[in-house]
Design an enzyme around this catalytic site. Structure first.
Site, PDB file in Angstrom:
ATOM      1  N   GLU A 214       5.544   0.977  -2.961  1.00 37.03           N
ATOM      2  CA  GLU A 214       4.939   2.136  -2.293  1.00 37.03           C
ATOM      3  C   GLU A 214       5.757   2.364  -1.031  1.00 37.03           C
ATOM      4  OE1 GLU A 214       2.494   3.890  -3.569  1.00 37.03           O
ATOM      5  OE2 GLU A 214       2.052   2.571  -5.245  1.00 37.03           O
ATOM      6  N   CYS A 248       2.815   7.214   6.006  1.00 38.36           N
ATOM      7  CA  CYS A 248       3.852   7.423   4.995  1.00 38.36           C
ATOM      8  C   CYS A 248       3.813   8.852   4.465  1.00 38.36           C
ATOM      9  CB  CYS A 248       3.668   6.438   3.848  1.00 38.36           C
ATOM     10  SG  CYS A 248       2.032   6.509   3.110  1.00 38.36           S
TER      11      CYS A 248
HETATM   12  P1  NAD Z   1       8.598  -2.679   6.575  1.00 41.41           P
HETATM   13  O1  NAD Z   1       9.297  -2.404   5.295  1.00 41.41           O
HETATM   14  O2  NAD Z   1       9.400  -2.972   7.772  1.00 41.41           O
HETATM   15  O3  NAD Z   1       7.587  -3.921   6.407  1.00 41.41           O
HETATM   16  C1  NAD Z   1       6.570  -3.953   5.423  1.00 41.41           C
HETATM   17  C2  NAD Z   1       6.217  -5.397   5.108  1.00 41.41           C
HETATM   18  O4  NAD Z   1       7.366  -6.026   4.544  1.00 41.41           O
HETATM   19  C3  NAD Z   1       5.817  -6.248   6.299  1.00 41.41           C
HETATM   20  O5  NAD Z   1       4.740  -7.087   5.912  1.00 41.41           O
HETATM   21  C4  NAD Z   1       7.069  -7.078   6.578  1.00 41.41           C
HETATM   22  O6  NAD Z   1       6.830  -8.335   7.152  1.00 41.41           O
HETATM   23  C5  NAD Z   1       7.617  -7.263   5.170  1.00 41.41           C
HETATM   24  N1  NAD Z   1       9.067  -7.536   5.118  1.00 41.41           N
HETATM   25  C6  NAD Z   1      10.014  -7.247   6.037  1.00 41.41           C
HETATM   26  N2  NAD Z   1      11.232  -7.629   5.592  1.00 41.41           N
HETATM   27  C7  NAD Z   1      11.047  -8.174   4.374  1.00 41.41           C
HETATM   28  C8  NAD Z   1      11.923  -8.723   3.389  1.00 41.41           C
HETATM   29  N3  NAD Z   1      13.237  -8.810   3.571  1.00 41.41           N
HETATM   30  N4  NAD Z   1      11.380  -9.148   2.232  1.00 41.41           N
HETATM   31  C9  NAD Z   1      10.062  -9.033   1.999  1.00 41.41           C
HETATM   32  N5  NAD Z   1       9.180  -8.528   2.889  1.00 41.41           N
HETATM   33  C10 NAD Z   1       9.671  -8.094   4.061  1.00 41.41           C
HETATM   34  O7  NAD Z   1       7.651  -1.418   6.817  1.00 41.41           O
HETATM   35  P2  NAD Z   1       6.686  -1.111   8.030  1.00 41.41           P
HETATM   36  O8  NAD Z   1       7.484  -0.768   9.238  1.00 41.41           O
HETATM   37  O9  NAD Z   1       5.644  -2.167   8.152  1.00 41.41           O
HETATM   38  O10 NAD Z   1       5.945   0.209   7.487  1.00 41.41           O
HETATM   39  C11 NAD Z   1       6.474   1.481   7.623  1.00 41.41           C
HETATM   40  C12 NAD Z   1       7.106   1.951   6.325  1.00 41.41           C
HETATM   41  O11 NAD Z   1       6.182   1.799   5.267  1.00 41.41           O
HETATM   42  C13 NAD Z   1       7.435   3.430   6.336  1.00 41.41           C
HETATM   43  O12 NAD Z   1       8.675   3.632   5.703  1.00 41.41           O
HETATM   44  C14 NAD Z   1       6.324   4.062   5.536  1.00 41.41           C
HETATM   45  O13 NAD Z   1       6.643   5.286   4.937  1.00 41.41           O
HETATM   46  C15 NAD Z   1       6.049   3.002   4.529  1.00 41.41           C
HETATM   47  N6  NAD Z   1       4.694   3.113   4.032  1.00 41.41           N
HETATM   48  C16 NAD Z   1       4.507   3.502   2.749  1.00 41.41           C
HETATM   49  C17 NAD Z   1       3.211   3.674   2.278  1.00 41.41           C
HETATM   50  C18 NAD Z   1       2.931   4.105   0.871  1.00 41.41           C
HETATM   51  O14 NAD Z   1       1.808   3.917   0.428  1.00 41.41           O
HETATM   52  N7  NAD Z   1       3.875   4.662   0.143  1.00 41.41           N
HETATM   53  C19 NAD Z   1       2.134   3.432   3.127  1.00 41.41           C
HETATM   54  C20 NAD Z   1       2.387   3.031   4.426  1.00 41.41           C
HETATM   55  C21 NAD Z   1       3.670   2.871   4.875  1.00 41.41           C
END
Ligand code: NAD
Length: 471
Positions: A214, A248
């Site tokens: 997502e 998002c």
């Molecule tokens: P992010 O990708 O930085 O982090 C998300 C999660 O991934 C966190 O728990 C983080 O600790 C973990 N993570 C970080 N690096 C990782 C790795 N290498 N391997 C595995 N896990 C890892 O995102 P964010 O800043 O927390 O959220 C914002 C982003 O999320 C935006 O791009 C937004 O559009 C997206 N988002 C999408 C949805 C959706 O439903 N499509 C909903 C909310 C947010």
């Protein structure tokens, strides 16, 4: 914050997988009970959760937490609890040949990994759980390190309401996320950025773990020639200011007919002045999550200005456009944008709205199609033929006509992206199906006729087959 080691993560997963096999598929009662315990956890502790989110954001509107993180999530869980007994019924198909029975058994997948982001820290952890539990699975959850108060509270509450074989929370940063995504789950759900989504999919591929991604991206709003401009401004800015645009599904940029620009600016100013007479001290206006993201957004604004954009701040009279102490940024419209500006390249995730003007709608549609497929597209315009043309000519996770983000609140609709904005969708029955193995089951007829058909010698069977092939 206590962080589990890689070995501990592996041990938790092994124990949960064994428990899943030992106890067999969860009954409808157990699935409902798990969903109802999620609801009870959220209801009993809603004040503490709202406070924790507020502490993590510096300031998060309590109403926004209650409506988007608690109400919406409880609705999803309730919908699943009410329907799970129906969803899990085997799906019978017509008897393929006399005496043979065939059906689809809805089998739980096993242990599901869930990695969630910070922007709606309850919704994006418990929303997937609605489908995961309805489908009879158990789960390991890794919430975001950017909301430490909420994530720690979730870990503590989950340990109180659930047996560790049902649901376990793992705390930690990107490194823990990396180790987490390398585990051999039966399915992995990741909500977060496109860049991290790629890493997660790569890690999951090592174990052939199927993923639901997502992701985010730049969701466009196209305002057509016949749109009600005031309505487009009001509805777009309602969502652009919700959670300060840290969604998002936030409208990321707008495509606006050139001759409607001034009308839109005026309507946007009127809307913000009416609904946010103040921003910095306003409890209804949410702060930017941390200094890094605050500086990123201010930097994008400054860079756009330097590259020739016209930046229109919608800050109330006498207030600063942005304030580093409270980390609040007023909504901004950005005109005369070009594709080399950061605001037109990266997902904004904040209260900035770049506006690209166009002269004919084919130009606007072509612009959308020349970019990665977005999580949502929003279209304002009243002509039904033009609405249908936009729907047919653009591909996005979802399309909302004459509003923004509405689809996420309709539990029976699939929620997910397409292409660069994600893989797979959940919510309602779509979440149940996503986290269920649709297993084909056949019981052969007594005479085993279909088996006999494949048995040599073939010579005497050839005539029938040749007659079939000749039509
Ligand atoms: P992010 O990708 O930085 O982090 C998300 C999660 O991934 C966190 O728990 C983080 O600790 C973990 N993570 C970080 N690096 C990782 C790795 N290498 N391997 C595995 N896990 C890892 O995102 P964010 O800043 O927390 O959220 C914002 C982003 O999320 C935006 O791009 C937004 O559009 C997206 N988002 C999408 C949805 C959706 O439903 N499509 C909903 C909310 C947010």
């Amino acid at each position: 914050m206590y962080t589990q080691s890689n070995n501990e993560l592996q041990t938790i997963l092994n124990t949960m997988k064994k428990a899943h096999l030992d106890t067999g598929p969860a009954s409808a009662e157990l699935r409902r009970d798990r969903l109802e315990r999620c609801i009870k956890l959220l209801r009993d502790n809603h004040s503490a959760l709202v406070q924790a989110i507020n502490a993590d954001f510096g300031h998060r509107s309590s109403y926004q937490s209650l409506v988007a993180d608690l109400f919406a999530t409880i609705q999803l869980l309730k919908h699943a609890a009410e329907n799970v007994a129906i969803w899990m019924q085997p799906e019978h198909v017509a008897d393929p040949v006399p005496g043979m029975k065939a059906w689809i058994e809805q089998q739980p997948l096993g242990v599901i990994g869930i990695i969630s982001p910070w922007n709606f820290p309850i919704n994006l952890a418990f929303g997937p759980l609605a489908g995961v539990f309805a489908a009879g699975n158990t789960a390991m959850l890794k919430p975001s390190e950017l909301t430490p108060c909420t994530s720690e509270l979730l870990a503590e509450l989950v340990a109180r309401y659930f047996h560790p074989h049902e649901l376990t929370v793992v705390l930690g940063d990107a490194l823990v996320g990396q180790a987490f995504s390398a585990l051999a789950f039966d399915h992995l759900v990741f909500t977060g950025s496109t860049a991290v989504g790629k890493k997660v999919m790569r890690a999951a591929a090592e174990n052939l773990v199927p993923v639901t991604l997502e992701l985010g991206g730049k969701s466009p709003v196209m305002v057509d020639m016949d749109a009600d401009i005031a309505q487009a401004a009001e509805r777009t800015l309602t969502i652009k200011t919700f959670n300060a645009g840290q969604i998002c599904l936030s409208p990321d940029y707008m495509l606006l007919p050139e001759d409607k620009t001034q009308g839109f600016i005026d309507a946007a100013k009127t809307f913000v002045a009416e609904h946010f007479p103040t921003i910095i001290g306003n409890p209804d206006y949410t702060a930017i999550i941390n200094t890094h993201h605050y500086e990123r957004l201010v930097g994008l604004l400054e860079e756009a200005k330097q590259h020739g954009a016209t930046v229109i701040s919608l800050a109330p009279d006498g207030e600063a456009d942005y304030d580093a102490i409270t980390r609040k940024i007023a909504p901004h419209l950005i005109l005369h944008v070009s594709d080399d500006m950061g605001v037109m390249q990266e997902e904004l995730f904040g209260p900035l709205l770049p506006i690209k003007t166009y002269q004919d709608s084919a130009q606007a549609i072509a612009y959308i199609n020349s970019h990665p497929r977005p999580l949502a597209a929003y279209y304002f315009g009243v002509d039904k033929t033009n609405q249908a043309a936009f729907m047919a000519q653009t591909t996005s996770g979802a399309l909302v006509i004459n509003d923004v983000m509405t689809h996420v609140m309709i539990d029976s609709l699939p929620f997910g992206g397409v292409g660069a904005s994600g893989i797979g969708a959940y919510h309602g029955v779509h979440g149940f199906r996503r986290f269920t193995h649709a297993k084909a089951v056949v019981v052969q007829s007594k005479d085993g006729a279909s088996n006999l058909k494949l048995r040599a010698p073939y010579q005497e069977k050839l005539a029938d087959l040749e007659a079939f092939l000749q039509g």
